[in-house]
Design a protein around this motif. Structure first.
Motif: not given
Ligand code: ADP
Length: 180
Positions: A168-180
C-alpha cells in the motif's frame, strides 16, 4: 478538488482494524454476513453478540454490495459489511467486483455523512486476490469516488500483514508521483 488533493486524505497504517476510532470500519465479510474467519471474525468478536442479530436481518449480501450496521462495542460508530470477490484466475470479473466493494462502501459513507472510514485489504486473505492489484484498485476507487461524487472523507487503510502494508505504501507513493 483534484486527485492530488484527494490523495492527501488517504492514510496508510499497520494494525488491527477493530481498534480504529474512525466513524466507520469496513468488514471484508462473506455473502452470508453471519461472520467468518480473518478480519470478519475479529470484527464480530470485538463488536459483540448483538452484531450478528442485526446482520441476520439482511438475509445475506451479494459480492460487491455493501450493508451498514451499528458498531456495538467498537469505538467506530458503524460497520460497513462488504463481501469481496473470491479470486480464481482474474477472468471472472473479479476486478469489477472488488471495485464495487470499495465504491458501494463509499456510497454508504456518503449516505450516512461520515467523516472518516477505515478499510482492510478486502479479498487479499482467504479470498486470494493478488495483493498488488487489490491495493491499486482500493486506492484508485476511493479517489475516483471522492472526485466524482464530490464527497470527501478521511480514508484510512489499515493493513494487518507486513506485505500489504509495504504494498500500500508503494502504491500510494507511485500514484502520487504519477499525478505530479
Ligand atoms: P477475505 O475473505 O476478503 O480475503 P480475510 O479476512 O481472509 O478476508 O483477509 C482480508 C485481509 O484482512 C487480509 O489482508 C488479512 O491480513 C487482513 N486482516 C485480518 N485480520 C485483520 C484485522 N484484525 N485488522 C485488519 N486487517 C485484518
Amino acid at each position: 478538488m483534484g486527485k492530488t488533493d484527494l490523495i492527501q486524505r488517504i492514510i496508510i497504517k499497520q494494525g488491527d482494524i477493530t481498534r480504529e476510532n474512525s466513524d466507520a470500519i469496513v468488514n471484508a465479510a462473506n455473502t452470508s454476513l453471519l461472520g467468518g474467519g480473518g478480519v470478519d471474525g475479529a470484527i464480530h468478536k470485538a463488536a459483540g453478540q448483538e452484531l450478528i442479530k442485526e446482520c441476520r436481518t439482511f438475509g445475506g449480501c451479494n459480492a460487491g454490495e455493501a450493508r451498514i450496521t451499528k458498531g456495538y462495542n467498537l469505538k467506530a460508530g458503524y460497520i460497513i459489511h462488504t463481501p469481496g470477490p473470491v479470486y480464481k484466475d482474474g477472468k471472472r470479473g473479479e476486478a469489477q467486483v472488488l471495485k464495487n466493494s470499495y465504491w458501494n462502501s463509499m456510497n454508504l459513507v456518503k449516505e450516512y455523512n461520515l467523516k472518516s472510514v477505515s478499510f482492510p485489504a478486502i479479498s487479499t486473505g482467504v479470498y486470494n486476490y493478488p495483493k498488488e492489484e487489490a491495493a491499486e484498485i482500493a486506492v484508485k476507487t476511493v479517489i475516483e469516488f471522492m472526485e466524482k461524487e464530490k464527497y470527501i472523507a478521511d480514508i484510512i487503510f489499515v493493513l494487518f500483514d507486513d506485505d500489504n502494508y509495504n504494498i500500500y505504501n508503494k502504491t500510494l507513493g507511485r500514484l502520487k508521483d504519477e499525478l505530479h
